[in-house]
Design an enzyme around this catalytic site. Structure first.
Site, PDB file in Angstrom:
ATOM      1  CD  GLU A   1      -3.631  -2.742   7.279  1.00 21.26           C
ATOM      2  OE1 GLU A   1      -2.538  -2.974   6.780  1.00 21.26           O
ATOM      3  OE2 GLU A   1      -4.263  -1.701   7.069  1.00 21.26           O
TER       4      GLU A   1
ATOM      5  CG  ASN B   1      -1.676   1.242   1.451  1.00 23.02           C
ATOM      6  OD1 ASN B   1      -1.804   2.046   0.525  1.00 23.02           O
ATOM      7  ND2 ASN B   1      -2.209   1.430   2.647  1.00 23.02           N
TER       8      ASN B   1
ATOM      9  CD  GLU C   1      -2.757   5.386   6.836  1.00 24.67           C
ATOM     10  OE1 GLU C   1      -2.766   5.439   5.585  1.00 24.67           O
ATOM     11  OE2 GLU C   1      -1.810   4.868   7.477  1.00 24.67           O
TER      12      GLU C   1
ATOM     13  CG  HIS D   1      -5.662   1.858   5.211  1.00 26.94           C
ATOM     14  ND1 HIS D   1      -5.210   2.768   6.131  1.00 26.94           N
ATOM     15  CD2 HIS D   1      -4.659   0.969   5.026  1.00 26.94           C
ATOM     16  CE1 HIS D   1      -3.978   2.441   6.480  1.00 26.94           C
ATOM     17  NE2 HIS D   1      -3.615   1.354   5.830  1.00 26.94           N
TER      18      HIS D   1
ATOM     19  N   GLY E   1       2.420   2.050  10.819  1.00 27.31           N
ATOM     20  CA  GLY E   1       3.362   3.157  10.679  1.00 27.31           C
ATOM     21  C   GLY E   1       4.050   3.544  11.972  1.00 27.31           C
TER      22      GLY E   1
ATOM     23  CE  LYS F   1       0.323   3.337   4.814  1.00 32.38           C
ATOM     24  NZ  LYS F   1       0.219   3.476   6.240  1.00 32.38           N
TER      25      LYS F   1
ATOM     26  CB  SER G   1       5.189  -2.010  12.015  1.00 33.66           C
ATOM     27  OG  SER G   1       4.761  -0.671  12.244  1.00 33.66           O
TER      28      SER G   1
HETATM   29  C1  PEP Z   1      -0.754  -0.056   5.946  1.00 39.06           C
HETATM   30  O1  PEP Z   1      -0.751   1.075   5.545  1.00 39.06           O
HETATM   31  O2  PEP Z   1      -1.657  -0.817   5.598  1.00 39.06           O
HETATM   32  C2  PEP Z   1       0.327  -0.482   6.852  1.00 39.06           C
HETATM   33  C3  PEP Z   1       0.262  -1.665   7.403  1.00 39.06           C
HETATM   34  O3  PEP Z   1       1.343   0.414   7.059  1.00 39.06           O
HETATM   35  P1  PEP Z   1       2.773   0.109   7.736  1.00 39.06           P
HETATM   36  O4  PEP Z   1       3.292  -1.163   7.107  1.00 39.06           O
HETATM   37  O5  PEP Z   1       3.616   1.287   7.399  1.00 39.06           O
HETATM   38  O6  PEP Z   1       2.552  -0.058   9.186  1.00 39.06           O
END
Ligand code: PEP
Length: 251
Positions: A167, A9, A97, A95, A173, A11, A213
Site C-alpha cells: 500500500e 478495511n 495509518e 497499516h 485515501g 477503518k 485508492s
Molecule cells: C486502506 O486503508 O488500506 C486503503 C487502501 O484505503 P483507500 O482504499 O481509501 O485508499
C-alpha cells in the site's frame, strides 16, 4: 495457481447498525461468487454482530489490529483470543495509518504477526513507501526493510498463512493510485524478496494485495496484473455498491 482476495478495511467507520446494513448488502450480493475470497474488516465494536450476519455466507471477517499480549492490564487493546472468539479469520497488521498515528514500528508489527499466528489468525501485513521515499527512489529499500522486519523469526510453514498488502502511503485515501504496471513491479519485487527469505514454491503461493485508492474504475486493470492477488480497499469498501463492483471486477 493463486486466487484473488478482496478485503475491505472499514477503518474508523460504521456504528453497529450501519455495519450490519453494509455487511448484509455485501453478503447478499456475492452469493454467486466463487472465484474470489471476500473479507470485511469492520471496527472492533461491530465484529460479533457482523459475524452473526455473515455466518454461512461467502464473506469472511477480519480485525483491523491485534495486540501481542493475550490478556492483562493493557487498556484499550484487543488480543488474538478476543478476535478469534469474535469470529475473525484474518487481521490487518501494520497499516500505514497505525504506523503514522500510533507509532507502529517494524518490531511491533513483527510481534503482532507472531501473536496472530499463535492464535490461528491470518495476518495481512501492510507495507509501502511515502511520497517522499518514492521520489527519492528508495521504494524497494523501504519495502524490503518493512518486509524483513515483519517476517523476523517467522518459520517457513507459517508463510502460507500470511498475506502481504503493498500500500503506497501516497495512494491511500488520496484518489491517486499506483499505475497497474508500477504496482505490479513492486509486487514482483516483494515476491522475489520472499523467495530469497524462504523458497520459491512458498513465495509463488503467497497472496500479495494492492491497496491505495482501488475503486470500481481501476480494479479490473490492477487485478489483472500477474503479481497482484487482490486488493485491500479502504474508502470504496464502505459503500456497498462500489465494494461489490470491485469484488466482481473482471469476472
Ligand atoms: C486502506 O486503508 O488500506 C486503503 C487502501 O484505503 P483507500 O482504499 O481509501 O485508499
Amino acid at each position: 495457481m493463486r486466487h484473488k482476495l478482496i478485503a475491505g478495511n472499514w477503518k474508523l467507520n460504521k456504528t453497529v447498525p450501519e455495519s450490519l446494513e453494509l455487511a448484509r448488502k455485501i453478503a447478499q450480493s456475492v452469493t454467486d461468487i466463487s472465484a474470489r475470497e471476500i473479507l470485511i474488516c469492520p471496527p472492533f465494536t461491530s465484529l460479533t454482530a457482523v459475524a452473526d450476519i455473515i455466518r454461512n455466507t461467502k464473506v469472511k471477517l477480519g480485525g483491523q489490529d491485534i495486540f501481542w499480549e493475550q490478556s492483562g492490564a493493557f487498556t484499550g487493546e484487543v488480543s488474538g483470543p478476543m478476535l478469534r472468539s469474535a469470529g475473525c479469520e484474518y487481521v490487518i497488521i501494520g497499516h500505514s495509518e497505525r504506523r503514522q498515528y500510533f507509532h507502529e514500528t517494524d518490531e511491533t508489527v513483527n510481534k503482532r504477526v507472531k501473536a496472530a499466528l499463535a492464535n490461528q489468525l491470518k495476518p495481512i501485513i501492510c507495507v509501502g513507501e511515502t511520497l517522499q521515499e518514492r521520489e527519492k527512489g528508495i521504494t524497494e529499500k523501504v519495502v524490503e526493510t518493512q518486509v524483513r522486519g515483519a517476517f523476523t523469526d517467522i518459520p517457513e510453514p507459517d508463510c502460507g498463512k500470511i498475506v502481504i498488502a503493498y500500500e503506497p502511503v501516497w495512494a491511500i485515501g488520496t484518489g491517486k493510485n499506483a499505475t497497474p504496471d508500477d504496482a505490479n513491479k513492486v509486487h514482483r519485487f516483494i515476491r522475489g524478496l520472499m523467495s530469497g527469505l524462504y523458497n520459491d514454491p512458498i513465495s509463488g503461493k503467497m497472496l500479495i494485495l494492492y491497496g491505495g485508492s482501488m475503486k470500481p474504475e481501476n480494479a479490473e486493470d490492477l487485478l489483472k496484473q500477474e503479481h497482484i492477488d487482490g486488493g485491500l480497499i479502504g474508502g470504496a469498501s464502505i459503500v456497498a455498491d462500489s465494494f461489490i463492483r470491485i469484488i466482481k471486477a473482471g469476472l
